[in-house]
Motif scaffolding. Structure first.
Motif, mmCIF file in Angstrom:
data_model
loop_
_atom_site.group_PDB
_atom_site.id
_atom_site.type_symbol
_atom_site.label_atom_id
_atom_site.label_comp_id
_atom_site.label_asym_id
_atom_site.label_seq_id
_atom_site.Cartn_x
_atom_site.Cartn_y
_atom_site.Cartn_z
ATOM 1 N N PHE A 5 0.860 -1.188 0.000
ATOM 2 C CA PHE A 5 0.000 0.000 0.000
ATOM 3 C C PHE A 5 0.891 1.231 0.000
ATOM 4 C CE2 PHE A 5 -3.361 2.833 1.611
ATOM 5 C CZ PHE A 5 -4.456 2.352 0.924
ATOM 6 N N SER A 8 -1.235 4.788 -3.500
ATOM 7 C CA SER A 8 -2.457 4.204 -2.948
ATOM 8 C C SER A 8 -3.019 5.091 -1.844
ATOM 9 C CB SER A 8 -2.173 2.802 -2.404
ATOM 10 O OG SER A 8 -1.739 1.936 -3.432
ATOM 11 N N GLY A 65 -2.880 -3.482 0.856
ATOM 12 C CA GLY A 65 -2.688 -3.580 -0.590
ATOM 13 C C GLY A 65 -3.513 -4.705 -1.183
ATOM 14 N N LYS A 70 -7.175 -3.591 -1.143
ATOM 15 C CA LYS A 70 -7.410 -2.547 -2.153
ATOM 16 C C LYS A 70 -7.517 -3.157 -3.544
ATOM 17 C CE LYS A 70 -4.259 -0.733 -4.361
ATOM 18 N NZ LYS A 70 -3.010 -0.130 -4.887
#
Length: 245
Positions: free
Chosen positions: A24, A28, A174, A177
């Protein structure tokens, strides 16, 4: 498990692996801050706009400004008082048609009308005023929240997420996401498939519908991840059609 289930699961697993490896990072964080600010602006901007519609700014000044620029015509002088909501909607739709608004967007402006106790012109002016206030508040809150959140995330990102967002927390975020983004993309693709299916059904072409019905088990109570995407996309298209009038 059908073909679509397998395809969706493979894509989600691959996106999860890719997201875990990438972590991330700062880019991001900026996107997350923007999305968070977007949601905050939406949920705060609309109540603020509603509140101002009862004041001199929204209910008088802005409404009067739009009322003065509306075209002239008998339809805009038609009284809405005492009519049913359907009759009021029909008159407002007719007036928007004279202003060359596409039929798809008329439902939005009809639902935003605050003043339904005078004439069509005032009702449309109140709707335009309401959406103008929403746009102004939305932009203001979006800018403010984006700046504040970006500053906060920069201060706390390194200790929590790890260097370059590749600590364990950063990698998990991450992963989440990337799965979220992939799910949105799959939902859009499924909505396109559902839309095409509905068009084909109107032409008495059932090949795609039969495939979806069998592959996703639409006629059964069985759970499948593909069916979740299908049902969500179908409901979303129905909502868009209803709002669009």
């Amino acid at each position: 498990m059908g073909i679509l289930d397998i395809i969706i699961l493979v894509l989600l697993v691959l996106s999860a692996i890719f997201g875990f490896i990438k972590g991330f990072g700062k880019s991001s964080l900026r996107r997350f801050a923007f999305l968070f600010a977007l949601a905050a602006a939406y949920f705060i901007g609309i109540p603020c706009a509603r509140g101002l519609m009862g004041t001199n700014i929204g209910g008088d000044w802005l409404l009067g400004l739009y009322r003065n620029v509306l075209p002239e015509g008998d339809i805009f002088e038609q009284s809405l008082s005492g009519l049913s909501y359907q009759a009021q909607s029909d008159l407002l739709s007719q007036a928007l048609g004279e202003m060359h608004f596409p039929s798809f967007f008329r439902g939005f402006f009809i639902s935003g009308a605050f003043d339904l106790h005078s004439d069509v012109g005032n009702a449309l002016a109140s709707s335009f005023s309401y959406y103008t206030l929403i746009a102004v508040f939305f932009l203001v809150f979006l800018i403010v929240f984006s700046l504040v959140l970006n500053l906060l995330f920069r201060l706390i990102a390194e200790p929590i997420l790890g260097e370059d967002g590749k600590g364990i927390v950063g990698r998990i975020l991450g992963l989440l996401k990337r799965v979220f983004y992939t799910s949105l993309q799959l939902l859009v693709l499924m909505a396109i498939v559902v839309f095409i299916d509905q068009l084909l059904l109107r032409s008495d072409i059932f090949a795609l519908h039969d495939f979806l019905f069998e592959d996703l088990g639409l006629g059964t109570g069985e759970f499948s991840i593909g069916r979740v995407f299908y049902d969500t996309a179908y409901a979303l298209l129905g909502w868009v059609s209803e709002i669009g009038g």
